[in-house]
Design an enzyme around this catalytic site. Sequence first.
Site, PDB file in Angstrom:
ATOM      1  N   GLU A 187       0.824  -1.206   0.000  1.00 54.35           N
ATOM      2  CA  GLU A 187       0.000   0.000   0.000  1.00 54.35           C
ATOM      3  C   GLU A 187       0.864   1.264   0.000  1.00 54.35           C
ATOM      4  O   GLU A 187       0.613   2.198   0.752  1.00 54.35           O
ATOM      5  CB  GLU A 187      -0.947   0.006   1.209  1.00 54.35           C
ATOM      6  CG  GLU A 187      -1.912  -1.160   1.202  1.00 54.35           C
ATOM      7  CD  GLU A 187      -2.973  -1.109   2.309  1.00 54.35           C
ATOM      8  OE1 GLU A 187      -4.090  -1.537   2.031  1.00 54.35           O
ATOM      9  OE2 GLU A 187      -2.670  -0.637   3.421  1.00 54.35           O
ATOM     10  N   ASP A 230      -8.399  -9.122   4.779  1.00 60.96           N
ATOM     11  CA  ASP A 230      -8.200  -7.924   5.580  1.00 60.96           C
ATOM     12  C   ASP A 230      -9.266  -7.741   6.654  1.00 60.96           C
ATOM     13  O   ASP A 230     -10.139  -6.887   6.496  1.00 60.96           O
ATOM     14  CB  ASP A 230      -8.179  -6.701   4.646  1.00 60.96           C
ATOM     15  CG  ASP A 230      -7.634  -5.462   5.338  1.00 60.96           C
ATOM     16  OD1 ASP A 230      -7.148  -5.589   6.479  1.00 60.96           O
ATOM     17  OD2 ASP A 230      -7.689  -4.380   4.735  1.00 60.96           O
ATOM     18  N   GLU A 259     -12.691  -1.569  12.038  1.00 58.80           N
ATOM     19  CA  GLU A 259     -12.656  -1.001  10.689  1.00 58.80           C
ATOM     20  C   GLU A 259     -13.760  -1.560   9.803  1.00 58.80           C
ATOM     21  O   GLU A 259     -14.455  -0.818   9.114  1.00 58.80           O
ATOM     22  CB  GLU A 259     -11.280  -1.273  10.054  1.00 58.80           C
ATOM     23  CG  GLU A 259     -11.215  -0.846   8.599  1.00 58.80           C
ATOM     24  CD  GLU A 259      -9.842  -1.068   7.968  1.00 58.80           C
ATOM     25  OE1 GLU A 259      -8.937  -1.566   8.653  1.00 58.80           O
ATOM     26  OE2 GLU A 259      -9.696  -0.724   6.783  1.00 58.80           O
TER      27      GLU A 259
HETATM   28  O1  GCW Z   1      -7.007  -2.787   6.619  1.00 60.22           O
HETATM   29  C1  GCW Z   1      -6.159  -2.014   5.852  1.00 60.22           C
HETATM   30  C2  GCW Z   1      -6.504  -0.642   6.266  1.00 60.22           C
HETATM   31  C3  GCW Z   1      -5.358   0.327   6.207  1.00 60.22           C
HETATM   32  C4  GCW Z   1      -4.200  -0.292   6.952  1.00 60.22           C
HETATM   33  C5  GCW Z   1      -3.810  -1.576   6.255  1.00 60.22           C
HETATM   34  C6  GCW Z   1      -2.698  -2.309   6.984  1.00 60.22           C
HETATM   35  C7  GCW Z   1      -2.571   0.791   8.320  1.00 60.22           C
HETATM   36  O2  GCW Z   1      -7.579  -0.193   5.471  1.00 60.22           O
HETATM   37  O3  GCW Z   1      -5.793   1.511   6.810  1.00 60.22           O
HETATM   38  O4  GCW Z   1      -3.109   0.582   7.050  1.00 60.22           O
HETATM   39  O5  GCW Z   1      -4.895  -2.451   6.238  1.00 60.22           O
HETATM   40  O6  GCW Z   1      -3.013  -3.197   7.761  1.00 60.22           O
HETATM   41  O7  GCW Z   1      -1.544  -2.009   6.770  1.00 60.22           O
END
Ligand code: GCW
Length: 722
Positions: free
Chosen positions: A304, A395, A423
């Site tokens: 990311e 995730d 989240e």
């Molecule tokens: O779940 C996703 C989130 C990001 C997060 C990423 C991660 C900190 O949307 O906000 O970044 O995973 O775990 O690195």
Amino acid sequence: MKKICFAVYFLIRGATLFAEDGYRLWLRYDKIDNPSLLQHYRNIISGIQFPASSPTLIVAKKELVDGLEGLLGKKLNVAERQNIASVRVGTFSMPLINSIIKNDNLNLGNEGFFIVTKKINGKNNILIAADSDMGVLYGVFQFLRLLQTHQSIEKLSIISIPKIQNRILNHWDNLNRIVERGYAGASIWNWHLLPGYIDKRYIDYPRANASIGINGTVLTNVNANALVLTKLYLEKVAALANVFRPYHIKVYLTARFSAPIDIGGLKTADPLNVDVRNWWKQKVDEIYNYIPDFGGFLVKANSEGQPGPQSYGRTHADGADMLADALAPHNGIVIWRAFVYDIPATQNTNAETQTFAGLPYSLNDRFKQAYNEFKPLDGKFRKNVSIQVKNGPIDFQPREPFSPLFGAMPQTPLVMEFQITQEYLGQATNLVYEAPLFKECLDADTYIKGKGSIVAKVIDGSLENYSVTAMSGVANIGNERNWTAHPFGQANWYAFGRLAWDYNFSPAQVADEWLRQTFTNDLHFVEAAKKIMLMSRETLVNYMTPLGLHHIMGTGHHYGPAPWVSNAGRADWNPVYYHRADSVGIGFDRTEKGSNALSQYSVEVKTQWEDVNSCDEKYLLWFHHMPWNYKMRSGKTLWEELCYKYYAGVDSVRWMQTTWEGLKNYVDIERFEQVQMLLAIQEKEAVWWRNACLLYFQTFSKMPIPPNYEKPDHDLEYYKAL
Ligand code: GCW
């Protein structure tokens, strides 16, 4: 005048008695309200003998005295040595402990403790002891918990040893105090006022953590800012570490891989470059000057948009090992995250017939990436490197199968990463008790060494003999008065700590003790509220992502339903990528005919999930693209079952509301109303999820929502526009 004064006095007194803002968490220590039990405890506890010289023993003693005096509603005799006490606390040598508990084979380690009732000079005494100061601290909290939850303390015989060495909160807190995926206000770290100003929270935070066995905290976001590694910030970090130290909480930081460039003036961050390696070595030495017991680094790299070793043609192992070498002389560790899903360009060149968003299915399944990248690196990491793996392959969804990495890296310690902050679980408006989610993953059988090779045994090192073990939870804490915004969010922080200490605790047991400490021991309340908690996760799965649906929430913010979104920057950020609904059916085919992600599991797991007849229906659409009229085990078609689940989810929220209404007289008005209002919001959101998802999927299934169900009150366009 006098009368008015009295009235005002009683009003204020009433308000202080009954208003409860949640700040005290589960450490309330109010006087026990059951008179006979109170008398009983008072009879047993006549005084405390607690010699305390070290900082840890001093805070443990203060906790015990404050706690017992609060709970018993009276001053206690407290002494260092005199024999006036019925509760004796202290550190003993292991041989002495063995002789007391008559077990030569027991080793409490450096954190375990025991609490036993023992006759001394003909009188019953309660002994809280350990081989270490921190063991004593944990024992004290456990003893207080017994009283807080109204347990018998007559014949005690408790031995408790943590199953996992490092039990760590991960704060995704930025230096500007914005918390990534945080829903409880700003970061509790007030960098601006540190190091000079020590907020009361900096003391209550490690207290609360120590009370549930958490022993480490990563202060900063994995999407890292190198500034925290500068002198200015290290002084602030050291101030926090100093306050946390007596409570046995180690501080860790996130290391931005490009720090040598960002703050070091170098031209590269290549992990094999000598200057870069030296820079990290010096930086780490400097950190240990400030914080002698610094825990180490948590790193998110090449994911990311975060920089990492791959930017220099190096591997994750090259990157992690460089940091590990710098930390090793100080006994620090590197926790390197496996949450990576950048698709290397080479993976796109192989043409296949079946494509999605321009990419072949088989190559473009984000599910497979962590395994594909890390499995080949097993054995390539230094001893002080662990790989931190999210519980599921995608995730933090409301429900995921366990990550196939668990069990796949016998030579590399794997750390469990759970997300406490909600989240994808309705954020701070939804009441969702996460212990069942944590447990489902910990209890899952990897079959890697035959039946019973559960994920928990991978994590605790017992299956593969890991020398370092850890469990992390992404914190849900902010500067809201009650720490977690939703009063029940506290339960998830609590449950994470308790399960990291011992994953054999049941979600019901943990909920029970949390409720008693946080609200009341009244059985009527505890039983009803526990029901709410225990059903809440399944309820959320039902109204958000039943039957194995996943990642169909609003893009970016992840709030609310958006199964229709198909235009996000990357294919695998789109809900349509995950549900793959079409006129034939719905679900992601991860069998050999599809992405073959199932091949990453051991053959037993693969065989079970790849056959629709043996695949647990809760994972069905995770692994199979199923026709709308497929007959489910209930006899309903897939479409009908989907409708049934979504409606059941909403019904359960309504049940939670009614049940909570019935608890009004047992809870202080402030928290009662907070939860009441939040449940009302949750009900609206559940209806929103149900209607939006069913109306959207209906455009593919072309089947009716059963007539006996309440009709969606808006059309699909309305929900899309929200
Ligand atoms: O779940 C996703 C989130 C990001 C997060 C990423 C991660 C900190 O949307 O906000 O970044 O995973 O775990 O690195």
